[in-house]
Design a protein around this motif. Structure first.
Motif, PDB file in Angstrom:
ATOM      1  N   ILE A 139       0.850  -1.190   0.000  1.00  0.00           N
ATOM      2  CA  ILE A 139       0.000   0.000   0.000  1.00  0.00           C
ATOM      3  C   ILE A 139       0.889   1.245   0.000  1.00  0.00           C
ATOM      4  O   ILE A 139       1.856   1.316   0.754  1.00  0.00           O
ATOM      5  CB  ILE A 139      -0.927   0.035   1.235  1.00  0.00           C
ATOM      6  N   ILE A 140       0.531   2.233  -0.846  1.00  0.00           N
ATOM      7  CA  ILE A 140       1.319   3.481  -0.927  1.00  0.00           C
ATOM      8  C   ILE A 140       0.370   4.677  -0.843  1.00  0.00           C
ATOM      9  O   ILE A 140      -0.541   4.808  -1.659  1.00  0.00           O
ATOM     10  CB  ILE A 140       2.129   3.556  -2.238  1.00  0.00           C
ATOM     11  N   PHE A 141       0.585   5.534   0.183  1.00  0.00           N
ATOM     12  CA  PHE A 141      -0.105   6.824   0.257  1.00  0.00           C
ATOM     13  C   PHE A 141       0.819   7.864  -0.372  1.00  0.00           C
ATOM     14  O   PHE A 141       2.004   7.897  -0.057  1.00  0.00           O
ATOM     15  CB  PHE A 141      -0.377   7.230   1.710  1.00  0.00           C
ATOM     16  N   SER A 142       0.264   8.741  -1.235  1.00  0.00           N
ATOM     17  CA  SER A 142       1.126   9.738  -1.879  1.00  0.00           C
ATOM     18  C   SER A 142       0.429  11.082  -2.008  1.00  0.00           C
ATOM     19  O   SER A 142      -0.751  11.158  -2.369  1.00  0.00           O
ATOM     20  CB  SER A 142       1.557   9.258  -3.274  1.00  0.00           C
ATOM     21  N   ASP A 143       1.192  12.141  -1.685  1.00  0.00           N
ATOM     22  CA  ASP A 143       0.752  13.509  -1.966  1.00  0.00           C
ATOM     23  C   ASP A 143       0.897  13.763  -3.466  1.00  0.00           C
ATOM     24  O   ASP A 143       1.597  13.022  -4.170  1.00  0.00           O
ATOM     25  CB  ASP A 143       1.622  14.487  -1.160  1.00  0.00           C
ATOM     26  N   MET A 144       0.246  14.817  -4.002  1.00  0.00           N
ATOM     27  CA  MET A 144       0.365  15.132  -5.424  1.00  0.00           C
ATOM     28  C   MET A 144       1.430  16.197  -5.691  1.00  0.00           C
ATOM     29  O   MET A 144       2.148  16.115  -6.666  1.00  0.00           O
ATOM     30  CB  MET A 144      -0.988  15.596  -5.983  1.00  0.00           C
ATOM     31  N   LYS A 145       1.516  17.202  -4.827  1.00  0.00           N
ATOM     32  CA  LYS A 145       2.494  18.279  -5.045  1.00  0.00           C
ATOM     33  C   LYS A 145       3.654  18.098  -4.088  1.00  0.00           C
ATOM     34  O   LYS A 145       3.510  18.264  -2.874  1.00  0.00           O
ATOM     35  CB  LYS A 145       1.832  19.644  -4.845  1.00  0.00           C
ATOM     36  N   ASP A 147       6.965  14.981  -8.362  1.00  0.00           N
ATOM     37  CA  ASP A 147       5.640  15.121  -7.759  1.00  0.00           C
ATOM     38  C   ASP A 147       4.856  13.816  -7.807  1.00  0.00           C
ATOM     39  O   ASP A 147       5.311  12.799  -8.326  1.00  0.00           O
ATOM     40  CB  ASP A 147       4.864  16.268  -8.415  1.00  0.00           C
ATOM     41  N   GLY A 148       3.633  13.871  -7.269  1.00  0.00           N
ATOM     42  CA  GLY A 148       2.825  12.667  -7.152  1.00  0.00           C
ATOM     43  C   GLY A 148       2.421  12.069  -8.477  1.00  0.00           C
ATOM     44  O   GLY A 148       2.333  10.845  -8.623  1.00  0.00           O
ATOM     45  N   THR A 149       2.157  12.926  -9.482  1.00  0.00           N
ATOM     46  CA  THR A 149       1.755  12.415 -10.800  1.00  0.00           C
ATOM     47  C   THR A 149       2.853  11.564 -11.411  1.00  0.00           C
ATOM     48  O   THR A 149       2.607  10.464 -11.923  1.00  0.00           O
ATOM     49  CB  THR A 149       1.416  13.590 -11.738  1.00  0.00           C
ATOM     50  N   GLN A 150       4.093  12.064 -11.352  1.00  0.00           N
ATOM     51  CA  GLN A 150       5.229  11.312 -11.893  1.00  0.00           C
ATOM     52  C   GLN A 150       5.445  10.013 -11.111  1.00  0.00           C
ATOM     53  O   GLN A 150       5.745   8.970 -11.700  1.00  0.00           O
ATOM     54  CB  GLN A 150       6.498  12.170 -11.844  1.00  0.00           C
ATOM     55  N   LEU A 151       5.256  10.092  -9.794  1.00  0.00           N
ATOM     56  CA  LEU A 151       5.434   8.890  -8.969  1.00  0.00           C
ATOM     57  C   LEU A 151       4.376   7.841  -9.301  1.00  0.00           C
ATOM     58  O   LEU A 151       4.693   6.653  -9.438  1.00  0.00           O
ATOM     59  CB  LEU A 151       5.350   9.266  -7.487  1.00  0.00           C
ATOM     60  N   ILE A 211      -3.015   5.278  -2.853  1.00  0.00           N
ATOM     61  CA  ILE A 211      -4.076   6.158  -2.351  1.00  0.00           C
ATOM     62  C   ILE A 211      -3.506   7.577  -2.368  1.00  0.00           C
ATOM     63  O   ILE A 211      -2.472   7.845  -1.755  1.00  0.00           O
ATOM     64  CB  ILE A 211      -4.487   5.779  -0.916  1.00  0.00           C
ATOM     65  N   VAL A 212      -4.169   8.474  -3.084  1.00  0.00           N
ATOM     66  CA  VAL A 212      -3.706   9.855  -3.174  1.00  0.00           C
ATOM     67  C   VAL A 212      -4.258  10.656  -1.997  1.00  0.00           C
ATOM     68  O   VAL A 212      -5.454  10.599  -1.691  1.00  0.00           O
ATOM     69  CB  VAL A 212      -4.150  10.493  -4.507  1.00  0.00           C
ATOM     70  N   LYS A 269      -5.804  12.419 -12.981  1.00  0.00           N
ATOM     71  CA  LYS A 269      -4.482  11.791 -13.005  1.00  0.00           C
ATOM     72  C   LYS A 269      -4.450  10.568 -12.087  1.00  0.00           C
ATOM     73  O   LYS A 269      -3.931   9.507 -12.461  1.00  0.00           O
ATOM     74  CB  LYS A 269      -3.413  12.806 -12.574  1.00  0.00           C
ATOM     75  N   ALA A 270      -4.993  10.737 -10.892  1.00  0.00           N
ATOM     76  CA  ALA A 270      -5.024   9.618  -9.944  1.00  0.00           C
ATOM     77  C   ALA A 270      -5.820   8.455 -10.530  1.00  0.00           C
ATOM     78  O   ALA A 270      -5.420   7.294 -10.441  1.00  0.00           O
ATOM     79  CB  ALA A 270      -5.639  10.074  -8.623  1.00  0.00           C
TER      80      ALA A 270
END
Length: 526
Positions: A50-56, A61-65, A79-80, A92-93
């Motif tokens: 499981i990965i929680f990620s911010d976008m900015k 950033d989160g989109t690239q990740l 999970i964004v 994007k998410a």
């Protein structure tokens, strides 16, 4: 199980660690990263489920990740978590397969519901992966399935042993070309829902024709549901004729329409996947509203038109939901239909994206009204039954289905709304109505109702589509308009009566909200 929390703000990472019910969901270890680059190094090392990620975030950033995770660690569930309520980030998410999109500040209940959902999805998919791995011995005993597995791997870039080529009747060549045959839900229904029988029967028809012409082989492509792949190694000038024969044989024998897309020619077996991907895009670009005698598609140059986004109609949808009547959706549905089917063209890819975004928006509105959302997540299955025996999409029937779903949703909202009289947010609204003429602070409301300021702000905005301060201004302006009808009252008296100590500031706010000054509003009643 392991979880990775990616955010450039340490207090956010700490908050998620504190709020998450890790042990209850079988998570033994939690890890942290401050940006996308750090996250990638950790993911390679620990392979979190499981990965929680911010976008900015800085650096990456989160989109690239999310894009990197989709390509390199697709088994992980993402999970964004972001402070930006922006449909661009939501798209994007969604595009990169995130389980959900959570807004900061994080609601513990929503966080743990989403965590539980992600864990359940991962466990289900992991069980499926293990089941496939453990079935390898059985596959070796089942020649057709074994063939499909080996040829799927071959198409995806794996080498085959020399003996496998001969066993499957596969001919090595200097040139290859892939054709893609689509098997939809309507076709499987013809076989009483027996998926294996469907593929077995259709492949018998295909391979009989290919064997007669000694030019290719067809197999069930196991990497994607609903696909049969044909690899041609010769007779390239006759491919259209051969595919027409295949299409018509299936139509005549089983009364089914299986669209076929032709990929680009390639010179090496390692490039077969490129031909497949070309065919896949040709199929996705096909016009599903067009009635054709043979649904065989070829395109030397792929279209790159941007797809429409249902999210761009969110404001109109919101107004229709607030109206609470199915008739309020007539105009927005008509506009969407006109936009999406311009010039009688609707691409398969556009339909699939529409259905996907429709699910996202539906889930959002069900959550807004605290309603249980229960719908199949299989997008192709959801739309598959709306194709007729000729492979033409039944748009009107599909539209009527959506109207029924919206009608049922509105009925549920009405029933739910009737039960919300005791809801604490409505109690807060009443409190503001009573105390509109004084400066009520958010902390005062929090202390009075024993709930957090963050929860009040988020829930109030969710319920009334406006923040508390703007809502108080709205109340004051409505009261001011009523008082202005009494010409005996001075403007500064009215300002004081509704909570403004400075009548100049009151005049400024009134003009901004109503578009006219208090005096101009009063004069309009003479």
């Amino acid at each position: 199980m392991k979880v990775l929390i990616v955010d450039d703000e340490k207090h956010v990472r700490d908050g998620i660690k504190l709020l998450g019910e890790w042990e209850q969901n079988g998570i033994k270890e939690t890890f942290e990263a401050g940006n996308g680059e750090e996250a990638i190094q950790l993911i390679k090392k620990i392979k979190p489920e499981i990965i929680f990620s911010d976008m900015k975030m800085p650096k990456m950033d989160g989109t690239q990740l999310l894009e990197w995770i989709k390509d390199n660690q697709p088994n992980s569930k993402t999970i964004v978590v972001t402070g930006y309520d922006d449909y661009h980030y939501m798209r994007k998410a969604l595009h990169f397969g995130s389980v959900d999109y959570l807004l900061k500040p994080i609601d513990p209940e929503i966080l743990n519901q989403t965590l539980e959902k992600a864990v359940m999805e991962w466990k289900k998919e992991e069980a499926d992966r293990k089941k496939k791995e453990s079935s390898s011995q059985l596959i070796n005993q089942m020649k057709p399935v074994y063939r499909d597995r080996k040829l799927t791997q071959f198409l995806n870039g794996d080498n085959m042993k020399d003996g496998d080529y001969q066993e499957f009747g596969f001919h090595l060549s200097q040139n290859y070309l892939v054709a893609l045959v689509k098997i939809n839900g309507k076709t499987i229904e013809t076989f009483q829902g027996d998926r294996d029988l469907t593929y077995f029967t259709i492949l018998n028809v295909i391979n009989e024709i290919l064997l007669e012409n000694d030019c290719g082989i067809g197999f069930r492509y196991l990497s994607n549901k609903g696909e049969i792949v044909i690899i041609f190694w010769k007779r390239f000038k006759h491919i259209d004729v051969l595919l027409t024969q295949i299409y018509q044989s299936l139509r005549n024998a089983m009364d089914v329409s299986c669209p076929i897309a032709i990929g680009k020619p390639v010179q090496e077996s390692t490039k077969l996947i490129d031909s497949y991907q070309h065919a896949k895009q040709v199929l996705l670009n096909s016009n599903i509203l067009e009635r054709k005698e043979n649904r065989i598609y070829r395109a030397d140059v792929l279209q790159t038109d941007a797809l429409r986004n249902l999210m761009s109609y969110s404001s109109s949808i919101e107004l229709a939901v607030q109206a609470g009547e199915i008739e309020a959706f007539d105009e927005v549905i008509k506009q969407i239909e006109n936009d999406y089917t311009e010039k009688g063209y609707l691409a398969l890819s556009q339909l699939l994206q529409f259905e996907n975004e429709y699910l996202v928006i539906s889930r959002k509105w069900f959550k807004t009204y605290n309603l249980l959302f229960n719908a199949s997540e299989n997008i192709e299955k959801r739309v598959g039954s709306f194709f007729n025996e000729y492979g033409v999409f039944k748009l009107e029937e599909y539209k009527q289905r959506k109207l029924r779903e919206i009608f049922i949703f509105l009925k549920k909202v009405k029933r739910s709304t009737q039960q919300k009289n005791s809801n604490i947010i409505y109690d807060i609204e009443k409190y503001l109505q009573v105390n509109f003429n004084r400066d009520v602070k958010l902390q005062e409301i929090s202390d009075h109702f024993y709930i957090s300021r963050e929860y009040i702000s988020r829930k109030f905005k969710q319920e009334f589509n406006v923040n508390i301060s703007d809502y108080v201004v709205k109340i004051r302006m409505e009261r001011a308009k009523a008082l202005l009808k009494n010409r005996q009252l001075k403007i500064y008296d009215i300002a004081g009566m509704i909570g403004y100590q400075d009548d100049k500031y009151f005049r400024k706010v009134f003009k901004k909200v109503e578009g006219v000054t208090p005096n101009e509003y009063r004069e309009s009643f003479t």
